[in-house]
Write a protein that holds these residues in place. Structure first.
Motif, PDB file in Angstrom:
ATOM      1  N   UNK A  65      -7.364 -20.428  32.022  1.00  0.00           N
ATOM      2  CA  UNK A  65      -7.994 -19.185  32.487  1.00  0.00           C
ATOM      3  C   UNK A  65      -7.999 -19.132  34.019  1.00  0.00           C
ATOM      4  N   UNK A  66      -8.098 -20.290  34.655  1.00  0.00           N
ATOM      5  CA  UNK A  66      -8.111 -20.333  36.128  1.00  0.00           C
ATOM      6  C   UNK A  66      -6.702 -20.222  36.709  1.00  0.00           C
ATOM      7  N   UNK A  67      -5.658 -20.327  35.857  1.00  0.00           N
ATOM      8  CA  UNK A  67      -4.297 -20.102  36.335  1.00  0.00           C
ATOM      9  C   UNK A  67      -3.340 -21.274  36.187  1.00  0.00           C
ATOM     10  N   UNK A  68      -3.805 -22.404  35.670  1.00  0.00           N
ATOM     11  CA  UNK A  68      -2.893 -23.556  35.529  1.00  0.00           C
ATOM     12  C   UNK A  68      -1.928 -23.329  34.371  1.00  0.00           C
ATOM     13  N   UNK A  69      -0.701 -23.833  34.517  1.00  0.00           N
ATOM     14  CA  UNK A  69       0.280 -23.717  33.432  1.00  0.00           C
ATOM     15  C   UNK A  69       0.482 -25.050  32.715  1.00  0.00           C
ATOM     16  N   UNK A  70       0.045 -26.136  33.359  1.00  0.00           N
ATOM     17  CA  UNK A  70       0.215 -27.462  32.735  1.00  0.00           C
ATOM     18  C   UNK A  70      -1.122 -28.204  32.766  1.00  0.00           C
ATOM     19  N   UNK A  71      -1.403 -28.911  31.685  1.00  0.00           N
ATOM     20  CA  UNK A  71      -2.653 -29.654  31.588  1.00  0.00           C
ATOM     21  C   UNK A  71      -2.298 -31.122  31.445  1.00  0.00           C
ATOM     22  N   UNK A  72      -2.769 -31.923  32.407  1.00  0.00           N
ATOM     23  CA  UNK A  72      -2.414 -33.338  32.456  1.00  0.00           C
ATOM     24  C   UNK A  72      -3.643 -34.189  32.138  1.00  0.00           C
ATOM     25  N   UNK A  73      -3.526 -34.981  31.092  1.00  0.00           N
ATOM     26  CA  UNK A  73      -4.655 -35.790  30.624  1.00  0.00           C
ATOM     27  C   UNK A  73      -4.402 -37.258  30.965  1.00  0.00           C
TER      28      UNK A  73
ATOM     29  N   UNK B  55      10.188 -43.465  27.874  1.00  0.00           N
ATOM     30  CA  UNK B  55       9.818 -42.043  27.895  1.00  0.00           C
ATOM     31  C   UNK B  55      11.091 -41.191  27.969  1.00  0.00           C
ATOM     32  N   UNK B  56      11.992 -41.594  28.847  1.00  0.00           N
ATOM     33  CA  UNK B  56      13.262 -40.862  29.020  1.00  0.00           C
ATOM     34  C   UNK B  56      14.051 -40.867  27.716  1.00  0.00           C
ATOM     35  N   UNK B  57      14.147 -42.022  27.064  1.00  0.00           N
ATOM     36  CA  UNK B  57      14.935 -42.119  25.826  1.00  0.00           C
ATOM     37  C   UNK B  57      14.327 -41.304  24.696  1.00  0.00           C
ATOM     38  N   UNK B  58      13.014 -41.107  24.734  1.00  0.00           N
ATOM     39  CA  UNK B  58      12.359 -40.303  23.687  1.00  0.00           C
ATOM     40  C   UNK B  58      12.578 -38.810  23.920  1.00  0.00           C
TER      41      UNK B  58
ATOM     42  N   UNK C 203      11.186 -37.057  26.439  1.00  0.00           N
ATOM     43  CA  UNK C 203      10.032 -36.437  27.114  1.00  0.00           C
ATOM     44  C   UNK C 203      10.365 -36.356  28.604  1.00  0.00           C
ATOM     45  N   UNK C 204      10.009 -35.234  29.257  1.00  0.00           N
ATOM     46  CA  UNK C 204      10.252 -35.110  30.695  1.00  0.00           C
ATOM     47  C   UNK C 204       9.465 -36.184  31.454  1.00  0.00           C
ATOM     48  N   UNK C 205      10.102 -36.721  32.490  1.00  0.00           N
ATOM     49  CA  UNK C 205       9.485 -37.806  33.269  1.00  0.00           C
ATOM     50  C   UNK C 205       8.824 -37.241  34.526  1.00  0.00           C
ATOM     51  N   UNK C 206       7.566 -37.602  34.721  1.00  0.00           N
ATOM     52  CA  UNK C 206       6.838 -37.302  35.954  1.00  0.00           C
ATOM     53  C   UNK C 206       6.591 -38.641  36.625  1.00  0.00           C
ATOM     54  N   UNK C 207       7.255 -38.880  37.753  1.00  0.00           N
ATOM     55  CA  UNK C 207       7.170 -40.204  38.377  1.00  0.00           C
ATOM     56  C   UNK C 207       7.292 -40.093  39.887  1.00  0.00           C
ATOM     57  N   UNK C 208       6.311 -40.646  40.577  1.00  0.00           N
ATOM     58  CA  UNK C 208       6.335 -40.643  42.040  1.00  0.00           C
ATOM     59  C   UNK C 208       5.592 -41.846  42.553  1.00  0.00           C
ATOM     60  N   UNK C 209       4.800 -41.642  43.593  1.00  0.00           N
ATOM     61  CA  UNK C 209       4.105 -42.780  44.172  1.00  0.00           C
ATOM     62  C   UNK C 209       3.009 -42.353  45.118  1.00  0.00           C
ATOM     63  N   UNK C 210       2.511 -43.356  45.833  1.00  0.00           N
ATOM     64  CA  UNK C 210       1.401 -43.159  46.765  1.00  0.00           C
ATOM     65  C   UNK C 210       1.864 -43.619  48.139  1.00  0.00           C
TER      66      UNK C 210
ATOM     67  N   UNK D  83       5.462 -37.012  30.699  1.00  0.00           N
ATOM     68  CA  UNK D  83       4.661 -38.235  30.790  1.00  0.00           C
ATOM     69  C   UNK D  83       4.670 -38.703  32.239  1.00  0.00           C
ATOM     70  N   UNK D  84       3.489 -38.897  32.812  1.00  0.00           N
ATOM     71  CA  UNK D  84       3.381 -39.368  34.195  1.00  0.00           C
ATOM     72  C   UNK D  84       3.201 -40.889  34.234  1.00  0.00           C
TER      73      UNK D  84
END
Ligand code: SAM
Ligand code: DTB
Ligand code: SF4
Length: 336
Positions: free
Chosen positions: A95-103, A185-188, A190-197, A155-156
């Motif tokens: 409702x606030x405008x997000x298109x993706x929900x990350x748990x 995750x890649x082989x299954x 599922x899109x990969x979300x991967x970065x760093x700090x 998957x992050x």
């Protein structure tokens, strides 16, 4: 069979990446923005909202993280949330405008009993018409497949830093463990979300090496979160020297150059970033943010503050995933 896109490179050397970082800022920004504009609507930003579905008492010792049982951060522990609560938070984010929900869950790896509950969450959040993302720690091939069948979109799992600096930050899981989860995750499918700090006391050479690892994965992650360390009292990294904001902007720009078709997320740390710094990051190629006043356990700018920033910068929010909005041809320059 190679799944690599022939126009994308996976053979970046560290000297090449270091040379990108070393350029005069204007040259780096010009290069990164041109690549960004050729792939995406440069004024469009994707919004993901985060929810911590299981908080605190994590057995891992990540030095940056307030949820580790090894540190003394004042985080309220919370067992796995009820399905109804998660769905209601997702509906509010939509409702606030997000298109993706990350748990996100503070686990080393999920137990099957917990994964069963998370699978129900994925199904119900998807039924709201949102994209789903999870970050639950390490996954094996079977768990990744179960999540794919449930309909998980992303998957992050972050590499966090360079292979060389990694041991200064985490000792309870290896870099190789992370690469294996990413592969599962890649082989299954599922899109990969991967970065760093960045901003953990690493050298520029470590930022170079981390981005090399990401860009040289067999496929670029679809989503690349670049987090600025959020310094939390009670964690070993609290009190760290702050990273220069321009160095952060350079890290975003180099990510865009190395991974032209990935969505680059200006992730944790926006609470202490000026509007001007965020504007530079969007120019440098960032096209996604975490949206909503909480990250997992720490604060993020309010939705109203972000709406005001978007309005000031003339940015609009993506209604469909940015992948769908990619331009086939480079965009024409803005008509002034
Ligand atoms: N426990 C799971 C794991 O680590 O794989 C998932 C949750 S964990 C909090 C997700 C990611 O958040 C971490 O990999 C790290 O990159 C990021 N993160 C955690 N604490 C952070 C902090 N204080 N500042 C910036 N990023 C942070
Ligand atoms: C990511 O790269 N950053 C997000 C998300 N993936 C899960 C998490 C940021 C956490 C910041 C600290 C906290 O709020 O606990
Ligand atoms: Fe646990 Fe994830 Fe925090 Fe590391 S980053 S301590 S694995 S919750």
């Amino acid at each position: 069979m190679s799944r690599q896109n022939p126009v994308l490179r996976h053979d970046w050397s560290r000297p090449e990446i270091a040379a990108l970082f070393d350029q005069p800022l204007n040259d780096l920004l010009f290069l990164a923005h041109g690549i960004h504009r050729a792939q995406f609507d440069p004024n469009e930003v994707q919004l993901s909202s985060l929810l911590s579905i299981k908080t605190g008492r994590c057995p891992e010792d990540c030095s940056y993280c307030p949820q580790s049982v090894h540190h003394d951060a004042a985080v309220a522990e919370e067992p796995l949330l009820d399905l109804a609560q998660v769905v209601s938070e997702a509906a509010a984010a939509k409702a606030a405008g997000a298109t993706r929900f990350c748990m996100g869950a503070a686990w080393r790896r999920p137990k099957q009993k917990d994964l069963n509950q998370v699978i129900e969450m994925v199904k119900e959040v998807k039924a709201l018409g949102m994209e789903t993302c999870l970050t639950l720690g390490m996954l094996d091939a079977d768990q990744s497949q179960q999540l794919k069948v449930a309909g998980l979109d992303y998957y992050n799992h972050n590499l966090d830093t360079s292979p060389e600096f990694y041991g200064n930050i985490i000792t309870t899981r290896t870099y190789q463990d992370r690469l294996e989860t990413l592969e599962n995750v890649r082989n299954a499918g599922v899109n990969v979300c991967c970065g760093g700090i960045v901003g953990m006391g690493e050298a520029r050479a470590d930022r170079v090496a981390m981005l090399q690892q990401l860009a040289n994965l067999s496929e670029h992650p679809e989503s690349v979160p670049i987090n600025m360390l959020v310094q939390v009292e009670g964690t070993p990294l609290a009190g760290q020297d702050e990273l220069d904001p321009i160095e952060f902007v350079r890290s975003v720009a180099v990510s865009r150059v190395l991974m032209p078709q990935s969505v680059v997320r200006l992730s944790a740390g926006r609470e202490v970033m000026s509007d001007e710094m965020q504007a530079l990051c969007f120019f440098a190629g960032a096209n996604s943010i975490f949206y909503g006043e909480r990250l997992l356990t720490t604060d993020n700018p309010s939705a109203n503050k972000d709406k005001a920033l978007f309005s000031k910068l003339g940015l609009h929010v993506s209604v469909a995933p940015p992948e769908a909005a990619r331009c086939a041809e480079p965009s024409a320059p803005l008509a002034l």
